[in-house]
Design a protein around this motif. Structure first.
Motif, PDB file in Angstrom:
ATOM      1  N   LEU A  41      49.580  44.663  37.831  1.00  0.00           N
ATOM      2  CA  LEU A  41      48.411  43.915  37.707  1.00  0.00           C
ATOM      3  C   LEU A  41      48.746  42.503  37.589  1.00  0.00           C
ATOM      4  N   LYS A  42      47.526  41.406  37.816  1.00  0.00           N
ATOM      5  CA  LYS A  42      46.581  41.767  38.648  1.00  0.00           C
ATOM      6  C   LYS A  42      46.693  41.443  40.024  1.00  0.00           C
ATOM      7  N   ILE A  45      47.150  43.764  43.072  1.00  0.00           N
ATOM      8  CA  ILE A  45      46.002  44.508  43.502  1.00  0.00           C
ATOM      9  C   ILE A  45      45.642  44.788  45.105  1.00  0.00           C
ATOM     10  N   THR A  63      49.273  51.853  37.198  1.00  0.00           N
ATOM     11  CA  THR A  63      49.020  50.609  37.308  1.00  0.00           C
ATOM     12  C   THR A  63      49.661  49.986  35.961  1.00  0.00           C
ATOM     13  N   THR A  65      50.182  46.231  33.305  1.00  0.00           N
ATOM     14  CA  THR A  65      49.853  44.685  33.242  1.00  0.00           C
ATOM     15  C   THR A  65      51.128  44.335  32.711  1.00  0.00           C
TER      16      THR A  65
END
Ligand code: IMP
Ligand code: MG
Length: 181
Positions: A41-42, A45, A63, A65
């Motif tokens: 992410l992000k 996406i 996911t 980050t």
């Protein structure tokens, strides 16, 4: 948003053709397996959402980050990984999905972190690659497009959190990112 672009680098059609092609390759290469695809992410996406729908074997998704950027257009070199997948990757065929590899620091950091955690295999799929700016020793296994050393936005990629919803990949006019920094 279109007025802020110097030019469009990759059109909707080019993007969707390439994503289809990558999906077909992954389908072939992972036949009989149940890969864990990780959306970083992000930025990834939009690419991720399109890519997984071009894969016709079952995949699991996660996911995470990671970021090495503030609002500037040059890498800070400091990578922070917010959500770790430590308990989910042992014994798995992991595919990291990135929007763009620039210095390579983000992926080098994530890869070295994951390698010690018992993954069965670990591959990298990136939509865009800027090999001319590589600092870390990272070679993606699947690449959509090699791009020149220009700051690109759209299709998930941002400048200062903006333009992620622009449907094509464009090169931002330099005056946009020199204005406020
Ligand atoms: P690296 O660690 O230098 O490889 O940085 C990779 C990350 O920087 C990507 O996942 C993007 O979020 C961001 N990035 C690098 N180049 C660009 C660009 O041209 N446009 C938007 N984001 C970029
Ligand atoms: Mg990113």
């Amino acid at each position: 948003m279109i007025d802020d672009m110097a030019y469009i680098l990759l059109t909707r059609q080019q993007l969707s053709n390439k994503v289809k092609e990558l999906g077909e390759r992954l389908t072939r290469d992972y036949a009989g397996k149940y890969p864990l695809m990780v959306c970083i992410l992000k930025g990834s996406i939009v690419f991720f959402a399109d890519l997984i729908r071009e894969i016709s074997i079952p995949v699991e998704i996660e996911t995470m980050t990671a970021s090495s950027y503030g609002s500037a257009t040059v890498s800070s070199g400091v990578v922070s990984v917010v959500s770790k997948l430590d308990d989910k990757i042992a014994g798995r065929d992991v595919i990291l999905v990135e929007d763009i590899i620039d210095s390579g620091r983000t992926l080098a950091f994530i890869k070295s972190d994951m390698m010690g955690k018992g993954v069965s295999s670990l591959k990298v799929c990136t939509l865009l690659d800027k090999p001319s700016r590589r600092v870390a020793d990272i070679k993606p296994d699947y690449v959509g497009f090699e791009v020149p050393d220009a700051f690109v936005v759209g299709y998930g990629l941002d400048f200062d959190q903006k333009y992620r919803n622009f449907p094509e990949v464009g090169v931002l006019k330099p005056e946009i990112y020199t204005k406020n920094v």
